[in-house]
Enzyme design. Structure first.
Site, PDB file in Angstrom:
ATOM      1  N   GLU A  80     -45.579  10.977  -5.078  1.00 21.71           N
ATOM      2  CA  GLU A  80     -45.066  10.915  -3.701  1.00 21.71           C
ATOM      3  C   GLU A  80     -46.269  10.819  -2.748  1.00 21.71           C
ATOM      4  O   GLU A  80     -47.136  11.698  -2.761  1.00 21.71           O
ATOM      5  CB  GLU A  80     -44.261  12.194  -3.436  1.00 21.71           C
ATOM      6  CG  GLU A  80     -43.430  12.169  -2.183  1.00 21.71           C
ATOM      7  CD  GLU A  80     -42.667  13.494  -1.971  1.00 21.71           C
ATOM      8  OE1 GLU A  80     -43.118  14.553  -2.468  1.00 21.71           O
ATOM      9  OE2 GLU A  80     -41.633  13.459  -1.278  1.00 21.71           O
ATOM     10  N   CYS A  90     -38.746  13.147   2.702  1.00 20.47           N
ATOM     11  CA  CYS A  90     -38.497  13.179   1.265  1.00 20.47           C
ATOM     12  C   CYS A  90     -37.698  11.958   0.832  1.00 20.47           C
ATOM     13  O   CYS A  90     -37.661  11.641  -0.345  1.00 20.47           O
ATOM     14  CB  CYS A  90     -37.745  14.448   0.913  1.00 20.47           C
ATOM     15  SG  CYS A  90     -36.299  14.648   1.938  1.00 20.47           S
ATOM     16  N   LYS A 122     -37.479  31.508   6.523  1.00 22.23           N
ATOM     17  CA  LYS A 122     -38.946  31.463   6.555  1.00 22.23           C
ATOM     18  C   LYS A 122     -39.322  29.998   6.829  1.00 22.23           C
ATOM     19  O   LYS A 122     -39.264  29.150   5.940  1.00 22.23           O
ATOM     20  CB  LYS A 122     -39.505  31.950   5.214  1.00 22.23           C
ATOM     21  CG  LYS A 122     -40.998  32.176   5.220  1.00 22.23           C
ATOM     22  CD  LYS A 122     -41.703  30.950   4.763  1.00 22.23           C
ATOM     23  CE  LYS A 122     -43.165  30.899   4.817  1.00 22.23           C
ATOM     24  NZ  LYS A 122     -43.599  29.722   5.572  1.00 22.23           N
ATOM     25  N   GLU A 143     -33.960  21.464  -2.504  1.00 16.72           N
ATOM     26  CA  GLU A 143     -34.099  20.099  -1.964  1.00 16.72           C
ATOM     27  C   GLU A 143     -35.577  19.772  -2.066  1.00 16.72           C
ATOM     28  O   GLU A 143     -36.377  20.241  -1.248  1.00 16.72           O
ATOM     29  CB  GLU A 143     -33.623  20.059  -0.500  1.00 16.72           C
ATOM     30  CG  GLU A 143     -32.140  20.340  -0.310  1.00 16.72           C
ATOM     31  CD  GLU A 143     -31.253  19.199  -0.779  1.00 16.72           C
ATOM     32  OE1 GLU A 143     -31.765  18.149  -1.177  1.00 16.72           O
ATOM     33  OE2 GLU A 143     -30.024  19.390  -0.775  1.00 16.72           O
TER      34      GLU A 143
HETATM   35  P1  NAP Z   1     -44.235  22.994   0.507  1.00 11.29           P
HETATM   36  O1  NAP Z   1     -45.696  23.136   0.482  1.00 11.29           O
HETATM   37  O2  NAP Z   1     -43.487  23.172  -0.744  1.00 11.29           O
HETATM   38  O3  NAP Z   1     -43.733  24.022   1.643  1.00 11.29           O
HETATM   39  C1  NAP Z   1     -42.383  24.177   1.961  1.00 11.29           C
HETATM   40  C2  NAP Z   1     -42.121  25.606   2.387  1.00 11.29           C
HETATM   41  O4  NAP Z   1     -42.444  26.471   1.301  1.00 11.29           O
HETATM   42  C3  NAP Z   1     -42.977  26.070   3.568  1.00 11.29           C
HETATM   43  O5  NAP Z   1     -42.225  26.959   4.353  1.00 11.29           O
HETATM   44  C4  NAP Z   1     -44.110  26.802   2.884  1.00 11.29           C
HETATM   45  O6  NAP Z   1     -44.711  27.786   3.688  1.00 11.29           O
HETATM   46  C5  NAP Z   1     -43.349  27.460   1.749  1.00 11.29           C
HETATM   47  N1  NAP Z   1     -44.203  27.880   0.646  1.00 11.29           N
HETATM   48  C6  NAP Z   1     -45.407  27.421   0.273  1.00 11.29           C
HETATM   49  N2  NAP Z   1     -45.858  28.116  -0.782  1.00 11.29           N
HETATM   50  C7  NAP Z   1     -44.917  29.021  -1.104  1.00 11.29           C
HETATM   51  C8  NAP Z   1     -44.791  30.024  -2.104  1.00 11.29           C
HETATM   52  N3  NAP Z   1     -45.723  30.222  -3.020  1.00 11.29           N
HETATM   53  N4  NAP Z   1     -43.675  30.779  -2.116  1.00 11.29           N
HETATM   54  C9  NAP Z   1     -42.714  30.587  -1.203  1.00 11.29           C
HETATM   55  N5  NAP Z   1     -42.765  29.664  -0.218  1.00 11.29           N
HETATM   56  C10 NAP Z   1     -43.859  28.879  -0.183  1.00 11.29           C
HETATM   57  O7  NAP Z   1     -43.780  21.569   1.046  1.00 11.29           O
HETATM   58  P2  NAP Z   1     -44.251  20.833   2.378  1.00 11.29           P
HETATM   59  O8  NAP Z   1     -45.580  20.227   2.110  1.00 11.29           O
HETATM   60  O9  NAP Z   1     -44.089  21.707   3.540  1.00 11.29           O
HETATM   61  O10 NAP Z   1     -43.121  19.691   2.506  1.00 11.29           O
HETATM   62  C11 NAP Z   1     -43.221  18.481   1.893  1.00 11.29           C
HETATM   63  C12 NAP Z   1     -42.377  18.414   0.636  1.00 11.29           C
HETATM   64  O11 NAP Z   1     -41.024  18.750   0.944  1.00 11.29           O
HETATM   65  C13 NAP Z   1     -42.316  17.001   0.075  1.00 11.29           C
HETATM   66  O12 NAP Z   1     -42.439  17.032  -1.303  1.00 11.29           O
HETATM   67  C14 NAP Z   1     -40.932  16.525   0.484  1.00 11.29           C
HETATM   68  O13 NAP Z   1     -40.423  15.502  -0.316  1.00 11.29           O
HETATM   69  C15 NAP Z   1     -40.143  17.775   0.416  1.00 11.29           C
HETATM   70  N6  NAP Z   1     -38.926  17.691   1.235  1.00 11.29           N
HETATM   71  C16 NAP Z   1     -37.727  17.599   0.608  1.00 11.29           C
HETATM   72  C17 NAP Z   1     -36.566  17.470   1.345  1.00 11.29           C
HETATM   73  C18 NAP Z   1     -35.238  17.357   0.655  1.00 11.29           C
HETATM   74  O14 NAP Z   1     -34.231  17.545   1.334  1.00 11.29           O
HETATM   75  N7  NAP Z   1     -35.171  17.063  -0.631  1.00 11.29           N
HETATM   76  C19 NAP Z   1     -36.615  17.460   2.736  1.00 11.29           C
HETATM   77  C20 NAP Z   1     -37.857  17.560   3.357  1.00 11.29           C
HETATM   78  C21 NAP Z   1     -39.001  17.686   2.584  1.00 11.29           C
HETATM   79  P3  NAP Z   1     -46.084  27.523   4.488  1.00 11.29           P
HETATM   80  O15 NAP Z   1     -45.787  26.431   5.434  1.00 11.29           O
HETATM   81  O16 NAP Z   1     -46.338  28.829   5.136  1.00 11.29           O
HETATM   82  O17 NAP Z   1     -47.098  27.137   3.453  1.00 11.29           O
END
Ligand code: NAP
Length: 485
Positions: free
Chosen positions: A386, A289, A180, A255
């Site tokens: 962050e 991240c 997804k 992650e």
């Molecule tokens: P996010 O809002 O958590 O979204 C990530 C994924 O989760 C997207 O596919 C999103 O779908 C989905 N999602 C959202 N709500 C959900 C729910 N209730 N149930 C299941 N899936 C759901 O994060 P983001 O804003 O895209 O990414 C930024 C964050 O990712 C930052 O905190 C960053 O540090 C972290 N990150 C971590 C790593 C690592 O390797 N540690 C790498 C990259 C990023 P939709 O797009 O459809 O909302």
């Protein structure tokens, strides 16, 4: 550049080897963050299509896992070759939907593909074990077997590599996957699926579903057929998914977010530290991240470091990522831009000085100026939250013990960096930092050969390296008895 004209453009989901629309016929809009214009739509799928994808993956599992590691590796290498030969088109598509500069997008395609190449090889080396049994007529064997259907939920900031980093090890060891992708960057994921289809993965082995995150996520996390959920994204959503996975005791890899300290000691090579700080902080417009979130410079070199850092930041070129000269693209959306503005205003109100930038870029839309704040106070939000944007707060510190305490004072534990030329200090500080990754004299550490991942609230599990397969394998113990009869 119209994304719809690309050969690898697909605006349907890939389930059981078919390109499908949502059952409801509903769609979601995808925008270019540099222009805010709609570039296309993708199906708004929900629970029912997710169930179909899980069932398709499960049905494909017996065939996929019974192939030899070498046979799976051959298909994966074909996938790798197809990605590499379509590198330019994939990079352009990524820049259009995600905004990052073309050169960074090209880098991500190569980086993403490197996980496929690495795990295509690594899967041939899934060794078991034999252990001496205390009784003479017995043997203890340890087998490693694929866990089963893997669900993978990925973010928008690395629309290609976050998918391959999860799917490559899963597929290589014999697990089918349901992916997804983030709703803001689905086309990179669908292009990967198209190339996987061409590479010859059996139908159902790799599925991509777009749509309502909460519905799809709920099904992936609670359906008992899914045996493993691998998530990359925010700590907030990661915690929600972990709790949902508890109901069926799934394996999980998380992650999550980070808040990386970046430390420059008095004995560092300052010019190298400036290059590292620019790479770590401003790559992907600060939306990684592993971005430096707190830059600590020791008092003896604080002024020199700040002056050189500001000069280097002034050379960054903000613009549409499709322009070759751009080194800093737009933020992904307005909400992200607002968070960056809020962090800057809050830090300034609490005493920080704006050394460069500090506000929206004159290009308007989602563009923000590369920003450096000095004399930032510990109470400022940016010190603990962050930012996920192009803002570098710099702090002054006196000695090693003080900075280690400051650096570790965070619920996050993903990446950390420091610059020093003292070998004793390099050992001490590497061991003392409470982070899953430590970059010494570098601002970039990610590579397929190394274990990527965090501790504390930054997550669980490791991606990449020989450790990256463990999360997709079960350990089975076989006790063979009666061998002397
Ligand atoms: P996010 O809002 O958590 O979204 C990530 C994924 O989760 C997207 O596919 C999103 O779908 C989905 N999602 C959202 N709500 C959900 C729910 N209730 N149930 C299941 N899936 C759901 O994060 P983001 O804003 O895209 O990414 C930024 C964050 O990712 C930052 O905190 C960053 O540090 C972290 N990150 C971590 C790593 C690592 O390797 N540690 C790498 C990259 C990023 P939709 O797009 O459809 O909302």
């Amino acid at each position: 550049m119209d994304i719809k004209s690309f050969n690898l453009f697909k605006d349907k989901c890939f389930i059981n080897g078919e390109w499908i629309k949502a059952i409801s016929g509903e769609e979601i809009s995808v925008n270019n963050p540099a222009t805010l214009k709609e570039i296309g739509t993708v199906p708004k799928c929900g629970k029912d299509e997710t169930k179909q994808a899980i069932e398709a993956a499960n049905a494909s599992w017996p065939e996929w896992r019974s192939k030899s590691a070498k046979e799976r590796s051959t298909i994966m290498k074909k996938w790798f070759d197809l990605i590499m030969s379509n590198k330019e088109e994939l990079a352009q598509m990524m820049t259009i939907e995600q905004g990052k500069p073309l050169n960074e997008a090209r880098g991500e395609i190569v980086y993403g593909a490197s996980f496929i190449e690495w795990f295509a090889e690594e899967a041939k080396r899934i060794y078991g074990d034999t252990i001496p049994d205390p009784l003479i007529d017995r043997r203890i064997l340890v087998l490693k077997q694929p866990v089963g259907v893997v669900a993978s939920i990925t973010p928008w900031n690395f629309p290609n590599a976050m998918i391959t980093r999860k799917c490559a090890p899963a597929l290589a060891v014999g697990c089918p996957v349901v992916i997804k992708p983030a709703s803001q960057t689905p086309y990179s994921a669908l292009a990967l699926a198209m190339l996987a289809e061409q590479a010859g993965f059996p139908k159902g082995t790799l599925n991509v579903i777009t749509g309502k995150a909460s519905e799809i996520g709920e099904e992936l996390a609670t359906n008992p057929t899914v045996r493993k959920l691998s998530f990359t994204g925010s700590t907030e959503i990661g915690k929600v998914l972990m709790a949902k996975c508890a109901g069926t005791v799934k394996k999980v890899s998380m992650e999550l977010g980070g808040h990386a300290p970046f430390i420059v000691f008095d004995d560092a090579n300052i010019d190298d530290a400036v290059i590292g700080a620019i790479q770590s902080k401003f790559r992907n417009t600060g939306q990684t991240c592993v971005c430096a979130n707190r830059i600590y410079a020791q008092s003896g070199i604080y002024e020199e470091f700040c002056q050189k850092f500001v000069k280097a930041a002034s050379e960054l070129k903000v613009g549409d990522g499709l322009h070759e000269e751009t080194t800093s693209g737009p933020m992904i959306d307005e909400q992200s831009l607002e968070k960056v503005e809020e962090h800057v205003q809050d830090a300034v109100q609490l005493g920080a000085k704006v050394a460069i930038g500090g506000s929206k870029h004159s290009l308007g839309l989602n563009f923000f100026q590369p920003t450096i704040l000095t004399d930032v106070t510990p109470e400022a939000k940016i010190t603990s939250e962050e930012t996920f944007g192009p803002v570098a707060p710099v702090y002054k510190f006196k000695d090693e013990n003080e900075v280690i305490e400051l650096a570790n004072n965070s619920p996050y534990g993903l990446a950390s960096y420091f610059y020093s030329r003292d070998i004793g200090r390099i050992w001490r500080v590497s061991e003392a930092l409470e982070y899953g990754m430590v970059g010494v004299n570098t601002g970039l550490t990610s590579k397929a050969e190394a274990p990527f991942g965090g501790i504390k609230e930054s997550g669980l599990g490791r991606e990449g390296s020989k450790y990256g397969v463990d999360d997709f394998l079960e350990v089975k113990y076989v006790n063979m008895c009666g061998l002397d009869k």
